[in-house]
Design an enzyme around this catalytic site. Structure first.
Site, PDB file in Angstrom:
ATOM      1  N   SER A 228      64.293 -36.536  42.459  1.00  9.91           N
ATOM      2  CA  SER A 228      63.078 -37.030  42.143  1.00  9.91           C
ATOM      3  C   SER A 228      62.690 -38.454  41.821  1.00  9.91           C
ATOM      4  O   SER A 228      62.600 -39.055  43.301  1.00  9.91           O
ATOM      5  CB  SER A 228      62.730 -36.360  40.324  1.00  9.91           C
ATOM      6  OG  SER A 228      61.271 -36.411  40.411  1.00  9.91           O
TER       7      SER A 228
ATOM      8  N   ASP B 293      56.292 -39.219  43.764  1.00 14.18           N
ATOM      9  CA  ASP B 293      57.398 -39.508  43.690  1.00 14.18           C
ATOM     10  C   ASP B 293      58.530 -38.993  44.922  1.00 14.18           C
ATOM     11  O   ASP B 293      58.032 -38.418  46.062  1.00 14.18           O
ATOM     12  CB  ASP B 293      58.189 -39.301  42.371  1.00 14.18           C
ATOM     13  CG  ASP B 293      58.016 -37.630  42.242  1.00 14.18           C
ATOM     14  OD1 ASP B 293      57.352 -37.122  42.767  1.00 14.18           O
ATOM     15  OD2 ASP B 293      59.104 -37.110  41.106  1.00 14.18           O
TER      16      ASP B 293
ATOM     17  N   ASP C 107      60.511 -36.523  45.451  1.00 12.42           N
ATOM     18  CA  ASP C 107      60.323 -34.862  45.840  1.00 12.42           C
ATOM     19  C   ASP C 107      58.820 -34.459  45.624  1.00 12.42           C
ATOM     20  O   ASP C 107      58.626 -33.419  45.972  1.00 12.42           O
ATOM     21  CB  ASP C 107      61.232 -34.197  45.189  1.00 12.42           C
ATOM     22  CG  ASP C 107      61.011 -34.006  43.547  1.00 12.42           C
ATOM     23  OD1 ASP C 107      60.249 -34.710  43.019  1.00 12.42           O
ATOM     24  OD2 ASP C 107      61.375 -32.942  42.927  1.00 12.42           O
TER      25      ASP C 107
ATOM     26  N   ASP D  67      56.715 -33.805  43.305  1.00 10.84           N
ATOM     27  CA  ASP D  67      56.313 -33.031  42.367  1.00 10.84           C
ATOM     28  C   ASP D  67      55.444 -33.778  41.272  1.00 10.84           C
ATOM     29  O   ASP D  67      54.859 -33.142  40.384  1.00 10.84           O
ATOM     30  CB  ASP D  67      57.459 -32.251  41.530  1.00 10.84           C
ATOM     31  CG  ASP D  67      58.536 -33.114  40.876  1.00 10.84           C
ATOM     32  OD1 ASP D  67      58.221 -34.265  40.676  1.00 10.84           O
ATOM     33  OD2 ASP D  67      59.205 -32.513  40.261  1.00 10.84           O
TER      34      ASP D  67
END
Length: 451
Positions: free
Chosen positions: A102, A243, A245, A247
């Site tokens: 992340s 960010d 990834d 999400d």
């Protein structure tokens, strides 16, 4: 074995804490645990990753583990975490694996698991997987042979399906909106600019050239300075930061001011209430949300439910209560009508759609939530449980809360993914919040010093 799963999956320094051997073991245990309820068909797993160089190594280990457990594997390559969750549901897979840490720096990596339907795992299932890893060495694993070994295939158009899904969620086209998007050199680097353009926006993309090393490197949702400057430089209506990834979604106004997840929740709550889609006029947030969000929602006649920190706890409450909107201050926003997890691209599209539909600026829309001054200190510790639970630390927190009264609050929380204790203080002024937070952080450092 200590607790393996944190707030959002398994996370650690790649090839040190999170080794290929551990990744393989997690994959085997997950395949057995998540597919054991239905033995009438060969399990199917979807595997994706972000742009970290270590993802290539860990992907190979995960795919090998899944195939060795008899699961067929569909590799989807570099995609955002919510895209992997979406494809788990679309392909009717039994489980999904996303390799990402992340917002963490590049040397870290992680394993996020999804059950059928693209849903994150509840605590009890994670504990079951941990127990399976601890109880079994490789000689005890069921090992199919011959034609029963899992097969591996690549899904080449997964990104296209996901983008179509995102654009289909937009209720008002984005023509006339200029947006700068910071892709964090991560999983959204290719997808976010395409999705926003297909929805009608004019897009300037920055930090969209991943090389395996530069993910989250002074960019993305945790480092807004370059995005803030770019928004002003390009005369954009707003900026969006994701960010590694994707999400998360944090926004920036035309003047370069940050709009965080609490403010985004406020914007979307009013939009959905006005559209009649905010179920029970209720929003789900976490204990980390600013008091300003609570005050704003109360003023607007919207109920706020609090959960533990972590978008999976928000998700659990949304599912249990049949609600339509939830999220975190960090920018994880969950819209169950369209996603089973926090989705930064989906969130950004909904915010821009609200701007286009109303003709109002992001700053104007965000003004619904007037945040109280809040200070968050992440204290590195030797043991995060000791650091957060020591009597001296708890005593300092109790004294601070008595001092603040109804004008503020204190929240102590060990990080679920890093050796940190998070000390959060809200108060009537920034100076008071800073002073109180530093006082408690000092006690945390004394209680659990770094070796």
């Amino acid at each position: 074995m200590g607790r393996l799963f944190g707030t959002d999956g398994v996370r650690g320094r790649a090839n040190a804490d999170l080794t290929p051997e551990l990744a393989l073991a997690v994959a085997v245990a997950a395949a057995h645990t998540l597919a054991e309820s239905d033995l009438s068909h060969r399990p199917l797993a979807v595997v994706g990753r972000d742009t970290r160089a270590s993802g290539e190594m860990l992907e190979a280990a995960v795919v090998a583990g899944l195939a060795s457990a008899g699961a067929n594997v569909v590799r989807v390559g570099v995609l955002p975490t919510p895209a992997v969750a979406y494809l788990v549901a679309e392909t009717k897979a039994d489980l999904g694996v996303m390799l990402s840490a992340s917002h963490n720096p590049m040397p870290d990596n992680g394993i996020k698991l999804f059950a059928a339907g693209g849903n994150k795992l509840p605590d009890e299932v994670e504990l079951k997987i941990e127990a399976a890893i601890e109880a079994n060495d490789s000689s005890d694993w069921h090992r199919p042979t011959g034609a029963d070994v899992g097969r591996v295939h690549d899904l080449l158009d997964g990104a296209d399906h996901y983008i179509q899904h995102l654009v289909g969620s937009v209720s008002h086209r984005l023509e006339g909106i200029k947006v700068v998007v910071d892709c964090a050199n991560g999983a959204a680097s290719d997808l976010a600019p395409v999705a926003y353009r297909e929805a009608g926006a004019e897009v300037v993309a920055i930090h969209a050239e991943p090389d395996g090393i530069n993910i989250n490197d002074d960019c993305g949702s945790n480092h807004l300075a370059r995005l803030q400057a770019a928004v002003v430089e390009h005369g954009a209506h707003l900026g969006i930061a994701h960010d590694g990834d994707a999400d998360r979604c944090v926004a920036v106004t035309a003047d370069g001011e940050e709009v965080d997840g609490d403010q985004i929740l406020g914007i979307l709550a009013l939009a959905m209430r006005d559209a009649g889609t905010l179920t029970a006029d209720t929003v789900v947030a976490t204990v980390m949300s600013n008091l300003g969000l609570r005050i704003a929602m109360s003023r607007e006649g919207i109920r706020l439910i609090e959960t533990k920190v972590g978008d999976r706890y928000v998700l659990e409450e949304l599912r249990a209560s049949g609600l339509a909107l939830g999220g975190e201050q960090s920018g994880h926003v969950v819209l169950p009508e369209y996603a089973t997890t926090g989705d930064g691209l989906l969130t950004a599209l909904q915010v821009m759609s609200r701007m286009a539909a109303t003709g109002r600026s992001l700053a104007d829309l965000a003004s619904v939530v007037v945040k109280l001054p809040q200070v968050l200190i992440n204290v590195p510790v030797g043991d995060r449980t000791v650091g957060a639970g020591a009597p001296a630390v708890l005593g300092a927190a109790e004294r601070a809360e008595a001092e603040l009264g109804e004008t503020g609050r204190v929240l102590l929380r060990p990080s679920g993914t890093e050796p940190l204790v998070r000390v959060m203080v809200e108060a009537a002024t920034q100076e008071i919040a800073q002073t109180v937070a530093e006082r408690i952080a000092a006690e945390v450092r004394l209680a659990s010093p770094i070796a």
